[in-house]
Design an enzyme around this catalytic site. Structure first.
Site, PDB file in Angstrom:
ATOM      1  N   ASP A   1       0.846  -1.191   0.000  1.00 41.50           N
ATOM      2  CA  ASP A   1       0.000   0.000   0.000  1.00 41.50           C
ATOM      3  C   ASP A   1       0.888   1.249   0.000  1.00 41.50           C
ATOM      4  O   ASP A   1       1.738   1.417   0.868  1.00 41.50           O
ATOM      5  CB  ASP A   1      -0.880  -0.023   1.261  1.00 41.50           C
ATOM      6  CG  ASP A   1      -2.014   0.969   1.210  1.00 41.50           C
ATOM      7  OD1 ASP A   1      -1.874   2.015   0.537  1.00 41.50           O
ATOM      8  OD2 ASP A   1      -3.041   0.713   1.865  1.00 41.50           O
TER       9      ASP A   1
ATOM     10  N   HIS B   1      -3.132  -0.341  -2.355  1.00 43.74           N
ATOM     11  CA  HIS B   1      -4.218   0.276  -1.592  1.00 43.74           C
ATOM     12  C   HIS B   1      -5.601  -0.159  -2.064  1.00 43.74           C
ATOM     13  O   HIS B   1      -6.594   0.139  -1.402  1.00 43.74           O
ATOM     14  CB  HIS B   1      -4.090   1.799  -1.679  1.00 43.74           C
ATOM     15  CG  HIS B   1      -4.953   2.538  -0.698  1.00 43.74           C
ATOM     16  ND1 HIS B   1      -4.872   2.338   0.666  1.00 43.74           N
ATOM     17  CD2 HIS B   1      -5.921   3.497  -0.875  1.00 43.74           C
ATOM     18  CE1 HIS B   1      -5.742   3.128   1.285  1.00 43.74           C
ATOM     19  NE2 HIS B   1      -6.381   3.833   0.364  1.00 43.74           N
TER      20      HIS B   1
END
Length: 264
Positions: free
Chosen positions: A214, A242
């Site tokens: 992420d 993400h």
């Protein structure tokens, strides 16, 4: 026994359409899912708090509970704040104690904000370790190089559509990236500074999905929120960025099935 209904809480700037493929994949294994439209996205004037988002999430949850269904709520990114607030008093244990049918059986934080009572989004992201400080230094360096966010005079934040994919949609396919970027709306700055009023994961069983690559909510910050839970979270891990609901929806489906009690 019927599967629980799934309520999806989008992240900041995101709309239900971002999660449509995940909804379709859940339907294939007999889970009905609905994503919430957040009032904060494209709000004009920009909303000052996350309160209306939490109310919208709660309304969708209640529609499932009123139908006698159990619910799993899945939140993405900043959606974790609205999810946690919306869940207050709706856990299965509390509902059964009141003689009511249906309840939230699990909260799932998908690289999402899991804030303790009194904390804000901004406060949670203040670096606490040398590793986090280095990540913040790199972020600021990149911002200086490429430019930051566009914030209107009244506090509406717009994302740079020519490069936000590097932060939000790494590991996703190009065709999905292009559609996702076009769907993004504006998001108000205000909700990012409003403290949480309820530590939901201490009252309702919760899963945290760690996304190791992420670039928006970096892994150490995710791990710190898990640690703050002091054992409250079941933890799932993946190598996604993400937006694992786009890059690896099958994994997210399996996480939800496990949250529901299936052995997958």
């Amino acid at each position: 026994m019927a599967n629980p209904s799934i309520v999806i809480v989008p992240g900041a700037w995101h709309r239900p359409a971002h999660y449509q493929h995940l909804i379709e994949e859940l339907a294939k294994v007999n889970y009905d899912a609905e994503a919430v439209t957040l009032p904060s996205v494209d709000s004009n004037p920009p909303l000052a708090t996350w309160n209306e988002d939490a109310q919208a999430v709660r309304q969708v949850i209640m529609s499932k509970l009123d139908a006698g269904k159990d619910v799993i709520v899945l939140a993405h990114s900043f959606g974790g704040v609205a999810m946690s607030e919306a869940a207050k008093g709706l856990g299965k244990k509390d509902r059964v104690a009141q003689g009511l049918k249906g309840g939230i059986i699990k909260l799932v934080y998908m690289c999402a904000m899991a804030l303790p009572k009194g904390q804000t989004h901004i406060g949670q992201l203040v670096p606490q370790t040398p590793e986090e400080e280095e990540m913040e230094r790199q972020r600021k360096e990149m911002e200086e190089k490429l430019g930051g966010l566009d914030v209107s005079p009244d506090g509406a934040i717009s994302l740079p559509k020519d490069r936000i994919h590097l932060v939000f949609y790494n590991r996703c396919e190009q065709k999905d990236i292009e559609r996702a970027v076009e769907l993004l709306g504006t998001f108000p700055a205000g909700p990012l500074t409003v403290p949480a009023t309820y530590t939901a994961y201490r009252e309702i069983p919760s899963t945290y999905i760690v996304c190791k690559n992420d670039q928006a909510l970096r892994e150490p910050f995710q791990r710190r929120m898990i640690a703050q839970g002091e054992g409250c979270f079941e933890v799932e891990e993946c190598d996604e960025g993400h937006s694992p609901f786009m890059s690896n929806p099958g994994f997210i489906v399996d996480c939800i099935r496990r949250a529901a009690g299936e052995k997958v």
